[in-house]
Motif scaffolding. Structure first.
Motif, PDB file in Angstrom:
ATOM      1  N   TRP A  64       0.839  -1.210   0.000  1.00 38.51           N
ATOM      2  CA  TRP A  64       0.000   0.000   0.000  1.00 38.51           C
ATOM      3  C   TRP A  64       0.865   1.248   0.000  1.00 38.51           C
ATOM      4  O   TRP A  64       0.603   2.206  -0.735  1.00 38.51           O
ATOM      5  CB  TRP A  64      -0.907   0.008   1.226  1.00 38.51           C
ATOM      6  CG  TRP A  64      -2.128  -0.846   1.185  1.00 38.51           C
ATOM      7  CD1 TRP A  64      -2.449  -1.865   2.023  1.00 38.51           C
ATOM      8  CD2 TRP A  64      -3.247  -0.739   0.276  1.00 38.51           C
ATOM      9  NE1 TRP A  64      -3.660  -2.407   1.707  1.00 38.51           N
ATOM     10  CE2 TRP A  64      -4.184  -1.730   0.643  1.00 38.51           C
ATOM     11  CE3 TRP A  64      -3.533   0.097  -0.800  1.00 38.51           C
ATOM     12  CZ2 TRP A  64      -5.392  -1.904  -0.029  1.00 38.51           C
ATOM     13  CZ3 TRP A  64      -4.737  -0.070  -1.479  1.00 38.51           C
ATOM     14  CH2 TRP A  64      -5.650  -1.065  -1.092  1.00 38.51           C
ATOM     15  N   ASP A  69      -0.427  -1.618  -6.267  1.00 40.82           N
ATOM     16  CA  ASP A  69      -1.754  -2.206  -6.091  1.00 40.82           C
ATOM     17  C   ASP A  69      -1.834  -3.626  -6.657  1.00 40.82           C
ATOM     18  O   ASP A  69      -2.666  -4.422  -6.215  1.00 40.82           O
ATOM     19  CB  ASP A  69      -2.815  -1.314  -6.739  1.00 40.82           C
ATOM     20  CG  ASP A  69      -2.966   0.006  -5.986  1.00 40.82           C
ATOM     21  OD1 ASP A  69      -2.319   0.181  -4.938  1.00 40.82           O
ATOM     22  OD2 ASP A  69      -3.733   0.870  -6.448  1.00 40.82           O
ATOM     23  N   VAL A  72      -0.766  -5.665  -3.797  1.00 38.23           N
ATOM     24  CA  VAL A  72      -1.868  -5.707  -2.831  1.00 38.23           C
ATOM     25  C   VAL A  72      -2.866  -6.796  -3.226  1.00 38.23           C
ATOM     26  O   VAL A  72      -3.298  -7.601  -2.398  1.00 38.23           O
ATOM     27  CB  VAL A  72      -2.580  -4.337  -2.734  1.00 38.23           C
ATOM     28  CG1 VAL A  72      -3.890  -4.470  -1.958  1.00 38.23           C
ATOM     29  CG2 VAL A  72      -1.676  -3.309  -2.069  1.00 38.23           C
ATOM     30  N   ALA A  73      -3.239  -6.816  -4.506  1.00 38.15           N
ATOM     31  CA  ALA A  73      -4.201  -7.813  -4.987  1.00 38.15           C
ATOM     32  C   ALA A  73      -3.669  -9.229  -4.820  1.00 38.15           C
ATOM     33  O   ALA A  73      -4.400 -10.143  -4.421  1.00 38.15           O
ATOM     34  CB  ALA A  73      -4.546  -7.543  -6.447  1.00 38.15           C
ATOM     35  N   ASN A  76      -3.736 -10.123  -1.150  1.00 36.82           N
ATOM     36  CA  ASN A  76      -5.112 -10.342  -0.724  1.00 36.82           C
ATOM     37  C   ASN A  76      -5.588 -11.737  -1.142  1.00 36.82           C
ATOM     38  O   ASN A  76      -6.213 -12.448  -0.360  1.00 36.82           O
ATOM     39  CB  ASN A  76      -6.023  -9.274  -1.324  1.00 36.82           C
ATOM     40  CG  ASN A  76      -7.445  -9.384  -0.819  1.00 36.82           C
ATOM     41  OD1 ASN A  76      -7.738  -9.099   0.326  1.00 36.82           O
ATOM     42  ND2 ASN A  76      -8.348  -9.806  -1.698  1.00 36.82           N
ATOM     43  N   ARG A 118      -8.534   3.178  -4.592  1.00 32.88           N
ATOM     44  CA  ARG A 118      -7.587   2.064  -4.481  1.00 32.88           C
ATOM     45  C   ARG A 118      -8.185   0.920  -3.680  1.00 32.88           C
ATOM     46  O   ARG A 118      -8.056  -0.253  -4.059  1.00 32.88           O
ATOM     47  CB  ARG A 118      -6.290   2.534  -3.824  1.00 32.88           C
ATOM     48  CG  ARG A 118      -5.448   3.483  -4.645  1.00 32.88           C
ATOM     49  CD  ARG A 118      -4.173   3.853  -3.901  1.00 32.88           C
ATOM     50  NE  ARG A 118      -3.260   2.720  -3.803  1.00 32.88           N
ATOM     51  CZ  ARG A 118      -2.211   2.688  -2.988  1.00 32.88           C
ATOM     52  NH1 ARG A 118      -1.979   3.696  -2.168  1.00 32.88           N
ATOM     53  NH2 ARG A 118      -1.410   1.640  -2.972  1.00 32.88           N
ATOM     54  N   VAL A 122      -9.889  -3.428  -4.929  1.00 33.55           N
ATOM     55  CA  VAL A 122      -9.501  -4.769  -4.481  1.00 33.55           C
ATOM     56  C   VAL A 122     -10.727  -5.673  -4.519  1.00 33.55           C
ATOM     57  O   VAL A 122     -11.763  -5.370  -3.941  1.00 33.55           O
ATOM     58  CB  VAL A 122      -8.930  -4.734  -3.051  1.00 33.55           C
ATOM     59  CG1 VAL A 122      -8.542  -6.136  -2.602  1.00 33.55           C
ATOM     60  CG2 VAL A 122      -7.731  -3.793  -2.979  1.00 33.55           C
ATOM     61  N   PRO A 125     -11.928  -7.834  -0.630  1.00 37.00           N
ATOM     62  CA  PRO A 125     -10.828  -7.543   0.296  1.00 37.00           C
ATOM     63  C   PRO A 125     -10.950  -8.294   1.621  1.00 37.00           C
ATOM     64  O   PRO A 125     -12.007  -8.286   2.260  1.00 37.00           O
ATOM     65  CB  PRO A 125     -10.937  -6.029   0.515  1.00 37.00           C
ATOM     66  CG  PRO A 125     -12.362  -5.693   0.198  1.00 37.00           C
ATOM     67  CD  PRO A 125     -12.759  -6.644  -0.891  1.00 37.00           C
ATOM     68  N   THR A 129      -6.175  -6.820   4.580  1.00 38.61           N
ATOM     69  CA  THR A 129      -5.933  -5.938   3.441  1.00 38.61           C
ATOM     70  C   THR A 129      -6.524  -4.557   3.676  1.00 38.61           C
ATOM     71  O   THR A 129      -5.862  -3.527   3.474  1.00 38.61           O
ATOM     72  CB  THR A 129      -6.535  -6.552   2.158  1.00 38.61           C
ATOM     73  OG1 THR A 129      -5.984  -7.864   1.978  1.00 38.61           O
ATOM     74  CG2 THR A 129      -6.233  -5.695   0.947  1.00 38.61           C
TER      75      THR A 129
END
Length: 222
Positions: A64, A69, A72-73, A76, A118, A122, A125, A129
């Motif tokens: 983050w 991103d 992040v995905a 997650n 942002r 996701v 989530p 996350t």
């Protein structure tokens, strides 16, 4: 102050409705004393929670913060895949959904440029996350965020034991005091543990959660 808000039992994400299998081990008689509760929660802190969820949370904060991103995905998805039972997966998805809904309505989060978009990008989530997004957006130092997250988890688990065993309030505070002493070591480990060393291998916890899904009478959702 923002970290205290994130770890408060008043955070409306439904954490108090979950015991992560603890209710089943109490129901079957495997855990029925203050000492046994401390052993069960301590094992989870050193095992699946400390060895997987905390280092995952640390990397989510890094992603983050870096604006990555895509990472992040990926993290997650890894979080969701690590949930070994349907109720554990449902728990993190429900709490993640509730936290996202809360954050997009909080001016302190929503008015920071780009964060709502942002977070909403996701897909499904998980709770860590969404929680990591809030911690980074509010500029909470990484180690402090991990310590606070671990405290909130510990407090919820102990309060679940106080209700389910049941235990007295003084016993709950003794447990919190002794278990919290282990958190700094777990945080330090999580900050440096590489992904290939993450492990949520804790068969007893997974079995307890599986059995809880069909438990005849229960107070908690997990």
């Amino acid at each position: 102050m923002r970290l205290l808000q994130l770890v408060s039992p008043a955070l409306p994400v439904g954490a108090y409705t979950y015991s992560q299998g603890l209710e089943w081990v109490v129901d079957c008689g495997a855990v029925k004393s203050e000492a046994q509760v401390g052993e069960w929660i301590g094992d989870a802190l050193a095992g699946a929670f400390g060895g997987y969820e905390l280092p995952l949370l640390a990397r989510l904060q890094d992603a983050w913060r870096a604006g990555d991103d895509g990472q992040v995905a990926a993290l997650n998805a890894r979080c969701l895949a690590s949930r070994e039972t349907s109720e554990l997966r449902a728990e993190t998805v429900q709490m993640g959904y509730s936290l996202v809904r809360l954050l997009v309505d909080l001016p302190a989060f929503a008015e920071q440029p780009g964060w709502v978009a942002r977070l909403k990008a996701v897909d499904e989530p998980a709770f860590p996350t969404a929680w990591a997004a809030a911690a980074v957006a509010w500029q909470v130092p990484a180690a402090d965020a991990l310590g606070g997250y671990a405290w909130a988890w510990l407090e919820n688990m102990v309060m679940a034991a106080v209700k389910a065993v049941p235990l007295g309030q003084a016993a709950g505070q003794r447990l919190l005091s002794s278990l919290a002493a282990q958190v700094p070591e777990r945080v330090a480990d999580a900050l440096q543990r590489p992904p290939e060393a993450w492990s949520n291998f804790q068969p007893g916890l997974a079995i307890a959660s599986c059995r809880h899904e069909t438990q005849y009478s229960r107070l908690f959702r997990s």
